[in-house]
Design a protein around this motif. Structure first.
Motif, PDB file in Angstrom:
ATOM      1  N   LEU A 212       0.826  -1.212   0.000  1.00 51.66           N
ATOM      2  CA  LEU A 212       0.000   0.000   0.000  1.00 51.66           C
ATOM      3  C   LEU A 212       0.859   1.261   0.000  1.00 51.66           C
ATOM      4  O   LEU A 212       0.571   2.210  -0.721  1.00 51.66           O
ATOM      5  N   VAL A 213       1.923   1.248   0.807  1.00 46.43           N
ATOM      6  CA  VAL A 213       2.809   2.413   0.844  1.00 46.43           C
ATOM      7  C   VAL A 213       3.421   2.630  -0.542  1.00 46.43           C
ATOM      8  O   VAL A 213       3.453   3.751  -1.064  1.00 46.43           O
ATOM      9  N   GLY A 214       3.865   1.534  -1.159  1.00 42.89           N
ATOM     10  CA  GLY A 214       4.467   1.631  -2.488  1.00 42.89           C
ATOM     11  C   GLY A 214       3.489   2.207  -3.496  1.00 42.89           C
ATOM     12  O   GLY A 214       3.823   3.114  -4.261  1.00 42.89           O
ATOM     13  N   LEU A 215       2.271   1.690  -3.469  1.00 43.00           N
ATOM     14  CA  LEU A 215       1.264   2.174  -4.415  1.00 43.00           C
ATOM     15  C   LEU A 215       0.919   3.643  -4.163  1.00 43.00           C
ATOM     16  O   LEU A 215       0.741   4.410  -5.106  1.00 43.00           O
ATOM     17  N   THR A 216       0.856   4.010  -2.886  1.00 47.08           N
ATOM     18  CA  THR A 216       0.562   5.402  -2.553  1.00 47.08           C
ATOM     19  C   THR A 216       1.626   6.315  -3.151  1.00 47.08           C
ATOM     20  O   THR A 216       1.304   7.314  -3.806  1.00 47.08           O
ATOM     21  N   LEU A 217       2.897   5.938  -2.923  1.00 51.50           N
ATOM     22  CA  LEU A 217       3.981   6.764  -3.449  1.00 51.50           C
ATOM     23  C   LEU A 217       3.958   6.786  -4.967  1.00 51.50           C
ATOM     24  O   LEU A 217       4.139   7.836  -5.588  1.00 51.50           O
ATOM     25  N   ALA A 218       3.704   5.629  -5.577  1.00 48.82           N
ATOM     26  CA  ALA A 218       3.729   5.555  -7.035  1.00 48.82           C
ATOM     27  C   ALA A 218       2.639   6.421  -7.644  1.00 48.82           C
ATOM     28  O   ALA A 218       2.903   7.249  -8.523  1.00 48.82           O
TER      29      ALA A 218
ATOM     30  N   ALA B  23      -4.448   3.720  13.403  1.00 43.69           N
ATOM     31  CA  ALA B  23      -3.521   4.662  14.018  1.00 43.69           C
ATOM     32  C   ALA B  23      -2.108   4.474  13.468  1.00 43.69           C
ATOM     33  O   ALA B  23      -1.420   5.444  13.134  1.00 43.69           O
ATOM     34  N   VAL B  24      -1.692   3.216  13.352  1.00 41.88           N
ATOM     35  CA  VAL B  24      -0.357   2.954  12.803  1.00 41.88           C
ATOM     36  C   VAL B  24      -0.277   3.482  11.377  1.00 41.88           C
ATOM     37  O   VAL B  24       0.705   4.147  10.996  1.00 41.88           O
ATOM     38  N   LEU B  25      -1.315   3.212  10.601  1.00 42.01           N
ATOM     39  CA  LEU B  25      -1.318   3.673   9.212  1.00 42.01           C
ATOM     40  C   LEU B  25      -1.313   5.197   9.145  1.00 42.01           C
ATOM     41  O   LEU B  25      -0.669   5.786   8.270  1.00 42.01           O
ATOM     42  N   SER B  26      -2.032   5.850  10.063  1.00 42.50           N
ATOM     43  CA  SER B  26      -2.048   7.312  10.078  1.00 42.50           C
ATOM     44  C   SER B  26      -0.647   7.853  10.333  1.00 42.50           C
ATOM     45  O   SER B  26      -0.226   8.833   9.712  1.00 42.50           O
ATOM     46  N   VAL B  27       0.057   7.228  11.280  1.00 45.11           N
ATOM     47  CA  VAL B  27       1.421   7.667  11.566  1.00 45.11           C
ATOM     48  C   VAL B  27       2.303   7.466  10.333  1.00 45.11           C
ATOM     49  O   VAL B  27       3.088   8.339   9.950  1.00 45.11           O
ATOM     50  N   LEU B  28       2.107   6.333   9.692  1.00 44.34           N
ATOM     51  CA  LEU B  28       2.868   6.025   8.476  1.00 44.34           C
ATOM     52  C   LEU B  28       2.590   7.075   7.401  1.00 44.34           C
ATOM     53  O   LEU B  28       3.498   7.594   6.742  1.00 44.34           O
ATOM     54  N   GLN B  29       1.308   7.398   7.255  1.00 41.86           N
ATOM     55  CA  GLN B  29       0.907   8.397   6.264  1.00 41.86           C
ATOM     56  C   GLN B  29       1.575   9.737   6.580  1.00 41.86           C
ATOM     57  O   GLN B  29       2.107  10.405   5.695  1.00 41.86           O
ATOM     58  N   LEU B  30       1.561  10.073   7.853  1.00 39.65           N
ATOM     59  CA  LEU B  30       2.161  11.323   8.287  1.00 39.65           C
ATOM     60  C   LEU B  30       3.646  11.377   7.935  1.00 39.65           C
ATOM     61  O   LEU B  30       4.168  12.403   7.496  1.00 39.65           O
ATOM     62  N   LEU B  31       4.323  10.234   8.133  1.00 40.45           N
ATOM     63  CA  LEU B  31       5.753  10.180   7.817  1.00 40.45           C
ATOM     64  C   LEU B  31       5.990  10.412   6.327  1.00 40.45           C
ATOM     65  O   LEU B  31       6.867  11.183   5.930  1.00 40.45           O
ATOM     66  N   VAL B  32       5.191   9.724   5.512  1.00 35.86           N
ATOM     67  CA  VAL B  32       5.338   9.879   4.063  1.00 35.86           C
ATOM     68  C   VAL B  32       5.139  11.334   3.661  1.00 35.86           C
ATOM     69  O   VAL B  32       5.932  11.929   2.927  1.00 35.86           O
ATOM     70  N   ILE B  33       4.068  11.932   4.201  1.00 31.62           N
ATOM     71  CA  ILE B  33       3.725  13.310   3.866  1.00 31.62           C
ATOM     72  C   ILE B  33       4.822  14.269   4.332  1.00 31.62           C
ATOM     73  O   ILE B  33       5.227  15.170   3.599  1.00 31.62           O
ATOM     74  N   THR B  34       5.282  14.048   5.575  1.00 29.92           N
ATOM     75  CA  THR B  34       6.327  14.924   6.091  1.00 29.92           C
ATOM     76  C   THR B  34       7.569  14.828   5.224  1.00 29.92           C
ATOM     77  O   THR B  34       8.193  15.845   4.902  1.00 29.92           O
ATOM     78  N   GLY B  35       7.908  13.602   4.830  1.00 28.23           N
ATOM     79  CA  GLY B  35       9.057  13.412   3.952  1.00 28.23           C
ATOM     80  C   GLY B  35       8.909  14.228   2.681  1.00 28.23           C
ATOM     81  O   GLY B  35       9.825  14.936   2.256  1.00 28.23           O
ATOM     82  N   ALA B  36       7.710  14.169   2.103  1.00 27.26           N
ATOM     83  CA  ALA B  36       7.470  14.898   0.862  1.00 27.26           C
ATOM     84  C   ALA B  36       7.578  16.397   1.086  1.00 27.26           C
ATOM     85  O   ALA B  36       8.157  17.121   0.272  1.00 27.26           O
ATOM     86  N   LEU B  37       7.047  16.858   2.225  1.00 27.94           N
ATOM     87  CA  LEU B  37       7.081  18.291   2.502  1.00 27.94           C
ATOM     88  C   LEU B  37       8.510  18.786   2.712  1.00 27.94           C
ATOM     89  O   LEU B  37       8.881  19.855   2.237  1.00 27.94           O
ATOM     90  N   VAL B  38       9.294  17.976   3.445  1.00 26.79           N
ATOM     91  CA  VAL B  38      10.680  18.367   3.690  1.00 26.79           C
ATOM     92  C   VAL B  38      11.430  18.461   2.365  1.00 26.79           C
ATOM     93  O   VAL B  38      12.136  19.437   2.093  1.00 26.79           O
TER      94      VAL B  38
END
Lengths: 536, 348
Positions: free
Chosen positions: A38-44, A217-232
C-alpha cells in the motif's frame, strides 16, 4: 485546534488498550506485506500524478497567463472545474469511458494504475496552472528580454531564466498536488477496482468498516511520515531556488499568441491536448448525458427536476436549496481560510536572521500543509471524540453545523498559503527596508509594499479557497446536517439511488456545480483585473 | 511553541460565530439539557416525506434536530467512539450487520415501544427496535435475457454455470454494504467453510467486482445506462424503478433466491438527558404514518407488515420469501476475517 487535536486524540485511542499504552500495533501492521504494498502504491500514484500534473500544467499556465487570446477567461474558468467535481461523478464519468465497450475502452485502462493517474491529473492540473500562472504573469519580462537580446534562443531563455524563477511556485504547486494525490480516496477506489488500494483507502476501511483503530492509528502515523518526507523534500527544493524576484505590480502585458513563434505553437498544442483530451472529453460526456431525460428524450427535464427533491423524495432539500447552502458555507469557509491563510503566509514569508527562528518559520509552514496530507476520515472521527466541549466551552460543535465551514477552511488554508506565499517571498526585502528607512511604520510598510503586490494573489487564493469549499466532500459528508446538505453531498445521495430521474438529476446537479465554480473563478479573475494598476 | 496568531484568531472567530448563531445556552446542542429538543442521529440515507417530522413536533411539543454522520458503518462506529458523550438522544439506521458492535459497546438504553408491530423482533433485550427492512438481491436485465433466449438464472449455483459466464457484476464487501450483504448471502448458502470455493467458481466464471453500487448499477449493468453485464447486485426494490412508461411491466427483475435480508433498527442512546423525547421518537418511527412513508422516502419495506405498499412494489418488487439471514453476533465477530478470506480468493 480544529485539526491537530482531533487527529492526535483519535490516533492516541488506537495506541491505548485497556488503559495501557500498546505499541504492538506497529510490529503487527508493519510486518504485513500488504502494508508495504500500500505504501508503495501510494507513493507511485502520488508521484506519477504529481509529475504529470506539473508537466502538463506548465504549458497551460504559459498559454493562459502569459499569452492573450479571445476566450482566455472562459478557458481559465473551465480548467478549474474538475478540481471541484465530486469524485463519485468523475469516477462514473471516467469508468464509462474506460470500460471495454466505452469510448476509450481500446486503451484497456480499466482497473489500472494508469487510469488512476489520468484521473488524478484531471483533478489537479489546475492547481499547477493557477499557482504557477499567478507568479508567471507578474514576472518582470525584462530579464527574459535581456537574455534574448544577448542572443539566447527561446528554449535557452526558458531553461535558464524563466524556469528557475518559477521554481518556488512549481515546488509549491507540486507539494500541494502530491498531498492531494497521496490522500486521494474515491478516485482510487472507483478506478482502481479491488486490486488497488492506498494507505488512505486502508485507513478508511479500517476505521469505518472494522473499527480497527489500532491498525488505523499505525497507518495514520505512516501516512504522516510519508507526507512529512514529501514536505521536507519540497521545502529543500524551494529553499534552494527561492530568491527575491523582480515582480511587476501590474501583470506583465500578455502578448497575443503568435503562430510564428515555435515556442507558442508547442505550448498551445500541449495546452490544447490537456484541455481537450483530459478535461473536455469527460466533461462533455457528463454535460451531454445530463440533457437526456428519464424517458430517453433530449431536453431540460433533469434541470427542471432540480427544483424538486428527486424521484420519490431522494432528498431532504431541493438541489437549488443545496446550492444555496453550498454558497453560504463556502463564503464563510473562504473568509476563515483567507484570514488564517493570509496571516500564516505573512509570518512564513519573513526570513528572520536567527537560525532557530528561521526553523520555527519553516516548521509553521509545514504544519499548515499537513491537513491536506491527513486522512479526512481521521479528522472526521477525531472531531466527534474531541469537539463536544471545545476549549471547555459549553458548545457542542459536533452537531452545530458550524463545523462544516471550519472543516472546509482547514482544507483551504494550505492552498491559500501556497498561492500567496511565493508572491510574498518574492517581494524584494529591500523594498520594505527602503520604506522603513524612509520612516514608514511596519503597518504602513505592510499596507503599501506587501499588500498591493499580494492583493492579486489574494484574489486568486479567494477563488481557490471558494472552489475547494464548494467541492469538499470528505469532511462535509461526515458533518453536514441533512437539512443543510451541500451540493456534493446531494449529488452523492442522488447517484446512490436507483431510477433514471435520480441519475439524471445527479448529473445535472454536477453541471450546476461546475458552472458555479467556473463563474466564481472567472469573477475572482475579474476582481483582480479591476484592482490591477493604481498603487504601484 | 506559542500558537500562531492565525490559530488564535480563528479560534476567536469561531467562538464569536458560535455565539451569534446560537440563541442562548439552551440552543447549545445535543446532550445539553434543553428538554424541548430531541436529537436524532442517523445515516445519510435517512429521509421522511415533508411534513411528517413537523407534525410530530407540533403534536408532541419536541423540536427534532437531525444529525447524519455518514453511512451505516460510520454511524455505528461514531456511536461507539462517542460513548459517554453521545451525539444525540436517539439513533436510527443501525442494521443487522453492525448491530452487535453497538450492543457490545453498550451505547443503547433498552426501550420497548408499546406499539411494536406483530412479527417485529427487537435485538439485545430491547436495545434495538426494528423500523424497516429490505433485501439485497442479484437483479437481471429481463430484456437482455429475452433477446438472447436464455432462461433467467435462479439460484446461487446458477450464477457459476458456464451459460452465465461474464454476465455478473457485484460490489466489494470491504467498501460497500450491498457487497457485504452478498458475501453474507454466499456464507448463508455455502457455510463458512464452503463460501471460498463458491467464490472461486464465480471468479472462474468471470464475475466482475467494482467498488460501489452506483458503479455497478450505472456503469456496468446493461439495463440502465447501457453497460455490458445483464446481472447486477442491487436491491429487491430496484425493479420498481425500471417500470415501463405505461406501468404494465418492468425491464429488470430481482432473483429472489439470492437475497440477503437487511433490517434497520432504532434505539435510545445511553446517556441521553432526554429519554422521554427519545422514546417518543422511537414510537413515532413505528407509527402508521411513518411506516407508510418508509417505502417512498427510504426505499425500504416497513417493519409493520400490515402497512399497505405502493402498487408497483407489490407488483414488481416483492420481498424474498426465504431470504438468507445472518446472526449479528457472528457477523460482528467474523466480518474482518471473512472479508480477508474473500479478498484472498477474489483479488489474490
Amino acid at each position: 485546534m480544529f485539526f491537530a487535536w482531533p487527529v492526535v486524540a483519535l490516533v492516541l485511542r488506537g495506541f491505548v488498550a485497556d488503559g495501557a499504552v500498546d505499541l504492538g500495533g506497529f510490529a503487527d501492521v508493519l510486518s504485513r506485506p500488504r502494508t508495504w504494498r500500500l505504501v508503495g502504491l501510494t507513493l507511485a500514484q502520488a508521484g506519477l500524478g504529481t509529475v504529470f500534473s506539473v508537466l502538463l500544467g506548465l504549458p497551460l499556465a504559459y498559454v493562459l497567463y502569459r499569452r492573450s487570446f479571445p476566450g482566455r477567461g472562459l478557458v481559465r474558468g473551465l480548467v478549474t472545474v474538475p478540481f471541484v467535481l465530486p469524485t463519485v461523478v468523475v469516477g462514473v464519468a471516467f469508468r464509462t469511458l474506460f470500460v471495454d465497450d466505452g469510448l476509450l475502452g481500446f486503451l484497456q485502462l480499466e482497473e489500472t494504475l494508469a487510469a488512476i493517474v489520468v484521473a488524478l491529473v484531471f483533478f489537479n492540473v489546475s492547481v499547477v496552472t493557477r499557482t504557477v500562472g499567478g507568479l508567471w504573469e507578474r514576472l518582470d519580462p525584462r530579464a527574459e528580454q535581456a537574455a534574448a537580446a544577448l542572443g539566447a534562443g527561446p528554449w535557452r531563455v526558458l531553461r535558464t531564466v524563466t524556469l528557475p524563477s518559477l521554481g518556488p511556485a512549481i515546488a509549491s504547486a507540486a507539494s500541494v498536488v502530491f498531498l492531494f494525490c497521496a490522500t486521494a480516496f474515491g478516485v482510487v477506489l472507483v478506478l482502481g477496482g479491488v486490486r488497488y488500494g492506498t494507505v488512505e483507502t486502508e485507513i478508511w476501511v479500517r476505521t469505518t468498516q472494522f473499527l480497527d483503530l489500532r491498525s488505523a492509528a499505525v497507518l495514520s502515523v505512516l501516512q504522516l511520515l510519508v507526507i512529512t518526507g514529501a514536505l521536507v523534500a519540497s521545502a529543500r527544493a524551494r529553499a534552494r531556488q527561492e530568491a527575491a524576484l523582480a515582480l511587476v505590480g501590474d501583470r506583465a502585458p500578455a502578448a497575443p499568441l503568435s503562430w510564428r513563434s515555435p515556442g507558442d505553437v508547442a505550448a498551445v498544442l500541449a495546452a490544447a491536448l490537456v484541455v481537450g483530451g483530459l478535461i473536455l472529453v469527460p466533461l462533455a460526456g457528463l454535460v451531454l448525458r445530463s440533457f437526456r431525460g428519464p424517458g430517453g428524450g433530449w431536453g431540460l427535464e433533469n434541470y427542471v427536476a432540480l427544483g424538486t427533491t428527486g424521484g420519490r423524495n431522494a432528498l431532504v432539500v431541493t438541489v437549488w436549496e443545496a446550492a444555496g447552502n453550498s454558497l453560504r458555507t463556502a463564503a464563510l469557509a473562504t473568509a476563515l481560510a483567507l484570514v488564517v491563510g493570509g496571516l500564516v503566509a505573512l509570518v512564513v514569508s519573513r526570513r528572520p536572521r536567527a537560525a532557530t527562528a528561521r526553523r520555527a518559520v519553516t516548521l509553521l509552514d509545514g504544519l499548515f500543509m499537513l491537513p491536506l496530507g491527513v486522512s479526512a476520515v481521521t479528522v472526521g472521527f477525531g472531531f466527534f471524540i474531541t469537539l463536544d466541549q471545545p476549549l471547555g466551552l459549553p458548545v457542542d460543535l459536533r452537531t452545530s453545523g458550524l463545523l462544516v465551514p471550519i472543516a472546509q477552511a482547514v482544507v483551504a488554508v494550505p492552498l491559500v498559503v501556497r498561492t500567496v506565499l511565493p508572491v510574498l517571498r518574492a517581494v524584494d526585502p529591500r523594498l520594505r527596508e527602503v520604506a522603513g528607512v524612509l520612516g514608514s511604520s511596519p503597518g504602513r510598510v505592510l499596507r503599501t509594499v506587501d499588500l498591493p503586490l499580494a492583493a492579486r494573489s489574494l484574489g486568486l487564493a479567494t477563488g481557490f479557497a471558494f472552489a475547494v469549499s464548494l467541492g469538499e466532500f470528505g469532511a462535509t459528508s461526515f458533518l453536514a446536517r441533512p437539512d443543510a446538505a451541500t451540493l456534493p453531498v446531494v449529488i452523492f445521495r442522488l447517484i446512490g439511488r436507483p431510477g433514471p430521474e435520480n441519475y439524471g438529476m445527479a448529473l445535472a446537479a454536477s453541471v450546476v456545480l461546475a458552472v458555479l465554480t467556473a463563474t466564481v473563478m472567472m469573477l475572482a479573475e475579474r476582481l483582480r483585473g479591476d484592482r490591477a494598476g493604481g498603487e504601484l | 511553541m506559542k500558537p500562531a496568531p492565525g490559530v488564535v484568531l480563528a479560534g476567536a472567530l469561531v467562538t464569536a460565530l458560535a455565539a451569534c448563531s446560537g440563541g442562548g445556552p439552551g440552543e447549545a446542542g445535543a446532550g445539553d439539557g434543553d428538554p424541548g429538543t430531541v436529537t436524532l442521529v442517523t445515516h445519510d440515507s435517512f429521509a421522511l416525506s415533508e411534513g411528517l417530522l413537523e407534525a410530530f413536533e407540533a403534536e408532541s411539543g419536541y423540536t427534532v434536530k437531525t444529525v447524519a454522520t455518514g453511512d451505516a458503518g460510520t454511524l455505528v462506529n461514531q456511536l461507539v467512539l462517542t460513548k459517554g458523550s453521545p451525539l444525540g438522544d436517539v439513533v436510527f439506521g443501525i442494521d443487522n450487520t453492525f448491530a452487535s458492535r453497538a450492543l457490545e459497546a453498550d451505547v443503547l438504553a433498552p426501550y420497548t415501544p408499546g406499539t411494536l408491530p406483530d412479527g417485529a423482533e427487537q435485538l439485545g433485550d430491547g436495545a434495538l427496535t426494528p423500523v424497516d427492512q429490505g433485501d439485497v438481491c442479484i437483479n437481471a436485465d429481463l430484456t437482455w435475457f429475452e433477446e438472447k433466449g436464455l432462461p433467467l438464472p435462479v439460484s446461487l449455483e446458477d450464477l457459476a454455470k458456464p451459460e452465465y459466464k461474464d454476465l455478473l457484476v457485484v460490489t466489494n464487501p470491504a467498501t460497500s454494504s450491498p457487497g457485504l450483504a452478498f458475501l453474507l448471502t454466499t456464507i448463508g448458502g455455502y457455510g463458512t467453510d464452503g463460501f471460498e470455493a463458491y467464490w472461486q467458481s464465480l471468479v472462474d466464471n468471470g464475475v466482475k467486482v467494482v467498488d460501489s453500487w452506483e458503479d455497478a448499477y450505472y456503469v456496468d449493468f446493461s439495463a440502465v445506462e447501457g453497460g455490458s453485464r445483464p446481472l447486477v447486485l442491487s436491491y429487491a426494490t430496484s425493479p420498481a424503478f425500471t417500470v415501463t412508461e405505461d406501468g404494465s411491466e418492468t425491464t429488470t427483475g430481482a432473483l429472489l433466491d439470492t437475497c440477503f435480508r437487511q433490517v434497520e433498527y432504532a434505539g435510545v442512546l445511553a446517556g441521553t438527558d432526554n429519554e422521554a423525547g427519545a422514546q417518543a421518537l422511537v414510537d413515532f418511527l413505528l407509527s402508521a404514518e411513518v411506516q407508510a412513508d418508509v417505502p417512498t422516502s427510504m426505499y425500504m419495506y416497513p417493519a409493520d407488515p400490515s402497512v399497505e405498499l405502493p402498487e408497483e412494489w407489490t407488483k414488481f418488487a416483492p420481498l424474498a420469501p426465504k431470504p438468507f439471514t445472518a446472526d449479528p453476533a457472528e457477523v460482528a465477530e467474523h466480518r474482518e476475517e471473512w472479508i480477508e478470506q474473500w479478498t484472498a480468493v477474489v483479488v489474490g
